[in-house]
Motif scaffolding. Structure first.
Motif, PDB file in Angstrom:
ATOM      1  N   PHE A 101      -3.686  14.449 -12.463  1.00  9.53           N
ATOM      2  CA  PHE A 101      -4.355  14.666 -11.173  1.00  9.53           C
ATOM      3  C   PHE A 101      -5.448  13.617 -10.946  1.00  9.53           C
ATOM      4  O   PHE A 101      -5.642  13.145  -9.823  1.00  9.53           O
ATOM      5  CB  PHE A 101      -4.971  16.072 -11.121  1.00  9.53           C
ATOM      6  CG  PHE A 101      -4.088  17.103 -10.479  1.00  9.53           C
ATOM      7  CD1 PHE A 101      -3.440  18.068 -11.240  1.00  9.53           C
ATOM      8  CD2 PHE A 101      -3.881  17.092  -9.107  1.00  9.53           C
ATOM      9  CE1 PHE A 101      -2.607  19.013 -10.645  1.00  9.53           C
ATOM     10  CE2 PHE A 101      -3.055  18.029  -8.496  1.00  9.53           C
ATOM     11  CZ  PHE A 101      -2.419  18.990  -9.267  1.00  9.53           C
TER      12      PHE A 101
ATOM     13  N   LEU B 276      -5.825   7.276  -6.795  1.00 11.61           N
ATOM     14  CA  LEU B 276      -4.940   6.480  -5.935  1.00 11.61           C
ATOM     15  C   LEU B 276      -5.023   6.951  -4.485  1.00 11.61           C
ATOM     16  O   LEU B 276      -4.994   6.149  -3.552  1.00 11.61           O
ATOM     17  CB  LEU B 276      -3.497   6.552  -6.443  1.00 11.61           C
ATOM     18  CG  LEU B 276      -3.202   5.772  -7.728  1.00 11.61           C
ATOM     19  CD1 LEU B 276      -1.734   5.940  -8.124  1.00 11.61           C
ATOM     20  CD2 LEU B 276      -3.519   4.287  -7.549  1.00 11.61           C
ATOM     21  N   TRP B 277      -5.153   8.271  -4.296  1.00 13.16           N
ATOM     22  CA  TRP B 277      -5.308   8.797  -2.921  1.00 13.16           C
ATOM     23  C   TRP B 277      -6.591   8.235  -2.294  1.00 13.16           C
ATOM     24  O   TRP B 277      -6.602   7.854  -1.120  1.00 13.16           O
ATOM     25  CB  TRP B 277      -5.373  10.324  -2.899  1.00 13.16           C
ATOM     26  CG  TRP B 277      -4.052  11.025  -2.816  1.00 13.16           C
ATOM     27  CD1 TRP B 277      -3.559  11.960  -3.683  1.00 13.16           C
ATOM     28  CD2 TRP B 277      -3.046  10.858  -1.809  1.00 13.16           C
ATOM     29  NE1 TRP B 277      -2.315  12.382  -3.287  1.00 13.16           N
ATOM     30  CE2 TRP B 277      -1.976  11.725  -2.143  1.00 13.16           C
ATOM     31  CE3 TRP B 277      -2.947  10.059  -0.672  1.00 13.16           C
ATOM     32  CZ2 TRP B 277      -0.816  11.801  -1.361  1.00 13.16           C
ATOM     33  CZ3 TRP B 277      -1.797  10.142   0.102  1.00 13.16           C
ATOM     34  CH2 TRP B 277      -0.743  11.003  -0.252  1.00 13.16           C
TER      35      TRP B 277
ATOM     36  N   TRP C  65       0.796  -1.219   0.000  1.00 15.53           N
ATOM     37  CA  TRP C  65       0.000   0.000   0.000  1.00 15.53           C
ATOM     38  C   TRP C  65       0.837   1.280   0.000  1.00 15.53           C
ATOM     39  O   TRP C  65       0.427   2.305  -0.539  1.00 15.53           O
ATOM     40  CB  TRP C  65      -0.958   0.016   1.191  1.00 15.53           C
ATOM     41  CG  TRP C  65      -2.118  -0.901   0.936  1.00 15.53           C
ATOM     42  CD1 TRP C  65      -2.285  -2.181   1.383  1.00 15.53           C
ATOM     43  CD2 TRP C  65      -3.255  -0.619   0.109  1.00 15.53           C
ATOM     44  NE1 TRP C  65      -3.452  -2.701   0.897  1.00 15.53           N
ATOM     45  CE2 TRP C  65      -4.066  -1.770   0.114  1.00 15.53           C
ATOM     46  CE3 TRP C  65      -3.654   0.499  -0.626  1.00 15.53           C
ATOM     47  CZ2 TRP C  65      -5.264  -1.834  -0.591  1.00 15.53           C
ATOM     48  CZ3 TRP C  65      -4.843   0.439  -1.329  1.00 15.53           C
ATOM     49  CH2 TRP C  65      -5.633  -0.719  -1.308  1.00 15.53           C
TER      50      TRP C  65
ATOM     51  N   ALA D 156       0.531   8.089  -5.627  1.00 15.72           N
ATOM     52  CA  ALA D 156      -0.503   9.133  -5.561  1.00 15.72           C
ATOM     53  C   ALA D 156       0.149  10.478  -5.267  1.00 15.72           C
ATOM     54  O   ALA D 156      -0.140  11.486  -5.927  1.00 15.72           O
ATOM     55  CB  ALA D 156      -1.520   8.791  -4.477  1.00 15.72           C
TER      56      ALA D 156
ATOM     57  N   ALA E 207      -5.561  10.519 -11.988  1.00 18.82           N
ATOM     58  CA  ALA E 207      -4.928   9.263 -11.551  1.00 18.82           C
ATOM     59  C   ALA E 207      -4.466   9.409 -10.097  1.00 18.82           C
ATOM     60  O   ALA E 207      -4.650   8.507  -9.277  1.00 18.82           O
ATOM     61  CB  ALA E 207      -3.745   8.940 -12.452  1.00 18.82           C
ATOM     62  N   GLY E 208      -3.891  10.569  -9.789  1.00 15.59           N
ATOM     63  CA  GLY E 208      -3.381  10.803  -8.445  1.00 15.59           C
ATOM     64  C   GLY E 208      -4.473  10.775  -7.386  1.00 15.59           C
ATOM     65  O   GLY E 208      -4.359  10.054  -6.380  1.00 15.59           O
ATOM     66  N   VAL E 209      -5.557  11.483  -7.614  1.00 18.72           N
ATOM     67  CA  VAL E 209      -6.604  11.525  -6.587  1.00 18.72           C
ATOM     68  C   VAL E 209      -7.334  10.186  -6.476  1.00 18.72           C
ATOM     69  O   VAL E 209      -7.792   9.798  -5.398  1.00 18.72           O
ATOM     70  CB  VAL E 209      -7.615  12.679  -6.827  1.00 18.72           C
ATOM     71  CG1 VAL E 209      -6.913  14.034  -6.788  1.00 18.72           C
ATOM     72  CG2 VAL E 209      -8.406  12.506  -8.103  1.00 18.72           C
TER      73      VAL E 209
ATOM     74  N   LEU F 131       2.114  11.772  -8.351  1.00 19.02           N
ATOM     75  CA  LEU F 131       1.231  12.230  -9.425  1.00 19.02           C
ATOM     76  C   LEU F 131       0.640  13.602  -9.106  1.00 19.02           C
ATOM     77  O   LEU F 131       0.611  14.497  -9.959  1.00 19.02           O
ATOM     78  CB  LEU F 131       0.110  11.210  -9.652  1.00 19.02           C
ATOM     79  CG  LEU F 131       0.511   9.915 -10.370  1.00 19.02           C
ATOM     80  CD1 LEU F 131      -0.615   8.881 -10.279  1.00 19.02           C
ATOM     81  CD2 LEU F 131       0.846  10.194 -11.842  1.00 19.02           C
ATOM     82  N   THR F 132       0.183  13.803  -7.885  1.00 17.14           N
ATOM     83  CA  THR F 132      -0.462  15.081  -7.554  1.00 17.14           C
ATOM     84  C   THR F 132       0.580  16.173  -7.286  1.00 17.14           C
ATOM     85  O   THR F 132       0.400  17.320  -7.692  1.00 17.14           O
ATOM     86  CB  THR F 132      -1.400  14.937  -6.334  1.00 17.14           C
ATOM     87  OG1 THR F 132      -0.712  14.274  -5.283  1.00 17.14           O
ATOM     88  CG2 THR F 132      -2.644  14.135  -6.695  1.00 17.14           C
TER      89      THR F 132
ATOM     90  N   HIS G  65      -7.758   2.070   2.165  1.00 17.55           N
ATOM     91  CA  HIS G  65      -6.833   1.200   2.907  1.00 17.55           C
ATOM     92  C   HIS G  65      -6.672   1.701   4.345  1.00 17.55           C
ATOM     93  O   HIS G  65      -6.646   0.912   5.300  1.00 17.55           O
ATOM     94  CB  HIS G  65      -5.480   1.190   2.189  1.00 17.55           C
ATOM     95  CG  HIS G  65      -4.363   0.628   2.999  1.00 17.55           C
ATOM     96  ND1 HIS G  65      -4.352  -0.660   3.460  1.00 17.55           N
ATOM     97  CD2 HIS G  65      -3.220   1.204   3.471  1.00 17.55           C
ATOM     98  CE1 HIS G  65      -3.246  -0.873   4.151  1.00 17.55           C
ATOM     99  NE2 HIS G  65      -2.553   0.244   4.191  1.00 17.55           N
TER     100      HIS G  65
ATOM    101  N   LEU H 118      -8.059   5.442  -3.050  1.00 19.40           N
ATOM    102  CA  LEU H 118      -7.788   4.014  -2.809  1.00 19.40           C
ATOM    103  C   LEU H 118      -6.984   3.866  -1.511  1.00 19.40           C
ATOM    104  O   LEU H 118      -7.289   3.042  -0.649  1.00 19.40           O
ATOM    105  CB  LEU H 118      -6.982   3.462  -3.990  1.00 19.40           C
ATOM    106  CG  LEU H 118      -7.106   1.984  -4.327  1.00 19.40           C
ATOM    107  CD1 LEU H 118      -8.545   1.641  -4.697  1.00 19.40           C
ATOM    108  CD2 LEU H 118      -6.179   1.627  -5.499  1.00 19.40           C
ATOM    109  N   TYR H 119      -5.975   4.714  -1.368  1.00 23.13           N
ATOM    110  CA  TYR H 119      -5.120   4.698  -0.174  1.00 23.13           C
ATOM    111  C   TYR H 119      -5.938   5.038   1.073  1.00 23.13           C
ATOM    112  O   TYR H 119      -5.753   4.449   2.141  1.00 23.13           O
ATOM    113  CB  TYR H 119      -3.975   5.699  -0.359  1.00 23.13           C
ATOM    114  CG  TYR H 119      -2.851   5.545   0.621  1.00 23.13           C
ATOM    115  CD1 TYR H 119      -2.547   6.567   1.512  1.00 23.13           C
ATOM    116  CD2 TYR H 119      -2.103   4.384   0.662  1.00 23.13           C
ATOM    117  CE1 TYR H 119      -1.509   6.424   2.424  1.00 23.13           C
ATOM    118  CE2 TYR H 119      -1.064   4.230   1.572  1.00 23.13           C
ATOM    119  CZ  TYR H 119      -0.773   5.255   2.450  1.00 23.13           C
ATOM    120  OH  TYR H 119       0.249   5.123   3.356  1.00 23.13           O
TER     121      TYR H 119
END
Lengths: 83, 83
Positions: free
Chosen positions: B42, B48-49, A3, A10, B44-46, A13-14, B55, B51-52
């Motif tokens: 952005f 993943l954020w 994770w 993430a 893709a980044g948000v 990317l941001t 978690h 998703l994180y």
């Protein structure tokens, strides 16, 4: 699943999200359609995130948002140069 | 100092950061100088954020980044409509 890789990806990317916008302004020498308010709003936001990171003593939040802030300063400078 | 206010303000500023850019594109009916790569990066980044955040079971990270993602979808749609 690893994770922390999701979290780091993430963040990368941001954090570097505005780099493509900077490259586009630099190449086209134009910023007419770009919103300076978005740049200022994000700058204020990431500055507060960095401040919050200092409060939490979280080096990742501090580092990511400080880098974002510097990238935004470049974006703002290019905006005023080409607008 | 009420640090949670700093955190919430930072989250609001960055979550709604692209709203001024959306308004500008909508008003000017133009997106020539806007970088679609920044929007995708952005997004893709948000994602993943978010998703994180799932978690970490952190509702604020999930909510803020889900809202950001929806705002970015609007920005991408307007980009392709006016480009």
């Amino acid at each position: 699943m690893e994770w922390y890789i999701v979290g780091v990806t993430a963040a990368l990317l941001t954090t570097f999200g505005f780099v493509p916008q900077i490259i586009k302004m630099y190449r086209s020498k134009s910023a007419k359609d770009v919103s300076i308010v978005t740049f200022f709003q994000f700058s204020a936001g990431v500055l507060l995130w960095a401040l919050y990171g200092i409060h939490l003593r979280d080096i990742i939040i501090i580092a990511a948002n400080t880098v974002s802030f510097m990238i935004l300063l470049v974006a703002i400078a290019l905006y005023y140069r080409y607008y």
